[in-house]
Enzyme design. Structure first.
Site, PDB file in Angstrom:
ATOM      1  N   HIS A 108      42.495-137.455 -15.096  1.00  0.00           N
ATOM      2  CA  HIS A 108      43.786-137.652 -15.748  1.00  0.00           C
ATOM      3  C   HIS A 108      44.277-136.300 -16.232  1.00  0.00           C
ATOM      4  O   HIS A 108      43.490-135.442 -16.640  1.00  0.00           O
ATOM      5  CB  HIS A 108      43.637-138.601 -16.942  1.00  0.00           C
ATOM      6  CG  HIS A 108      44.734-138.472 -17.962  1.00  0.00           C
ATOM      7  ND1 HIS A 108      44.566-137.742 -19.130  1.00  0.00           N
ATOM      8  CD2 HIS A 108      46.000-138.937 -17.984  1.00  0.00           C
ATOM      9  CE1 HIS A 108      45.691-137.794 -19.827  1.00  0.00           C
ATOM     10  NE2 HIS A 108      46.572-138.510 -19.164  1.00  0.00           N
ATOM     11  N   HIS A 177      36.244-149.232 -30.290  1.00  0.00           N
ATOM     12  CA  HIS A 177      35.693-150.583 -30.243  1.00  0.00           C
ATOM     13  C   HIS A 177      34.439-150.667 -29.374  1.00  0.00           C
ATOM     14  O   HIS A 177      33.684-151.644 -29.474  1.00  0.00           O
ATOM     15  CB  HIS A 177      36.747-151.583 -29.756  1.00  0.00           C
ATOM     16  CG  HIS A 177      37.240-151.316 -28.377  1.00  0.00           C
ATOM     17  ND1 HIS A 177      38.085-150.277 -28.067  1.00  0.00           N
ATOM     18  CD2 HIS A 177      37.008-151.970 -27.199  1.00  0.00           C
ATOM     19  CE1 HIS A 177      38.360-150.301 -26.773  1.00  0.00           C
ATOM     20  NE2 HIS A 177      37.717-151.315 -26.228  1.00  0.00           N
TER      21      HIS A 177
END
Length: 306
Positions: A108, A177
């Site tokens: 990316h 998370h």
């Protein structure tokens, strides 16, 4: 040094960068990108380029956008109240490359510029961007090369620049998370408007210019490496982490959706195939376990040897 933002120069660079990156990736894959020009109803537009079902890249998206308007949404000004009531421009190149071979990492990159103006007031502007690498199977040679190229992009701008933006990348591309990084990092910077426009712009260009030298040699080394169905399944599982990060945390995705950007272009970063498994864990001492135990740990890769 000039501190007057030159938006035309930034846009010219970004369009040329999109061309160069697409040309380089097309040479590797043998297939051309499809171009899709679009306009934003509230102002601006862009050109999206996508390569799908290539020999090397299962999906590669390289997007240029330039959007503008008379005001930002409340979510964008909550942390920057000085931007409220200002007209704005945001432009950038953002790309995500999802390879077919599990031994080729996903990558990316993005470089972007933002400016908010108001009559009778100094403009508020900054640059942001970076690049990061997400391998499915760890390879020391690849990761060291990636970080050496990242350091080369930073070297003209001070001895601590690489360490600062490498650390910021490790902190940013972290799935809270899950309690794990998205990949092996690289560079991330934002809100850059010092010491002046010319220097900040030069740094953004250096980051953009170093992406292909960082990524293409890795692709060339790994694209013909044999792979198994088991490795393919692990790749699809790990792609799920990419989706989770982009939809939950990524600032560019959230900004684009909140400002009425083109959904197809914003979500082109998502992989074509992905899977989730309930409470899955790798086998001990496996290559999959090595990814978690060695590569998904922030570390000083430049202290490693080849």
């Amino acid at each position: 040094m000039s501190n007057t933002p030159d938006t035309d120069a930034v846009k010219h660079y970004l369009l040329a960068l999109q061309d160069r990156i697409c040309d380089a990736l097309s040479e590797v894959d043998g297939r051309a990108f499809r171009e899709d020009a679009w306009e934003r109803e509230q102002g601006g537009g862009g050109r999206s380029r996508v390569l799908e079902e290539g020999e090397v890249f299962e999906k590669a998206g390289v997007n240029f956008s330039h959007v503008f308007g008379d005001g930002l949404p409340p979510s964008a000004t909550a942390a920057r109240p000085e931007l409220a009531g200002r007209r704005f421009q945001a432009m950038g190149v953002s790309l995500v490359i999802h390879p077919r071979n599990p031994h080729v990492p996903t990558s990316h990159a993005n470089v972007r510029f933002f400016i908010a103006e108001k009559d009778g007031a100094e403009p508020v502007w900054w640059f942001g961007g970076g690049f990061d690498l997400t391998p499915y199977y760890g390879n020391r040679e690849d990761v060291i090369h990636w970080h050496r190229t990242a350091r080369a992009a930073c070297e003209p701008f001070g001895p601590d620049t690489y360490e600062k933006y490498k650390r910021w990348c490790d902190d940013y591309f972290y799935l809270k998370h899950r309690g794990e990084p998205r990949g092996v990092g690289g560079l991330f910077f934002d809100d850059l408007n010092s010491p002046d426009f010319e220097t900040a712009f030069a740094f953004m260009r250096s980051v953009g210019d170093h992406y292909i030298p960082a990524y293409r040699p890795i692709v060339e080394r790994r694209k013909d490496q044999p792979w198994s169905d088991h490795e393919r399944e692990f790749q699809l599982y790990r792609r799920g982490r990419y989706v989770e990060f982009n939809l939950v945390y990524d600032r560019g995705t959230l900004f684009g959706l909140q400002t009425g950007g083109r959904t197809e272009s914003i979500l082109m970063s998502l992989p074509p195939l992905v899977s989730w498994k309930y409470d899955w864990h790798p086998e001990p001492d496996s290559p999959e376990a090595e990814l978690y135990e060695v590569y998904l740990k922030p570390r000083d890769w430049l202290a490693e040897t080849d």
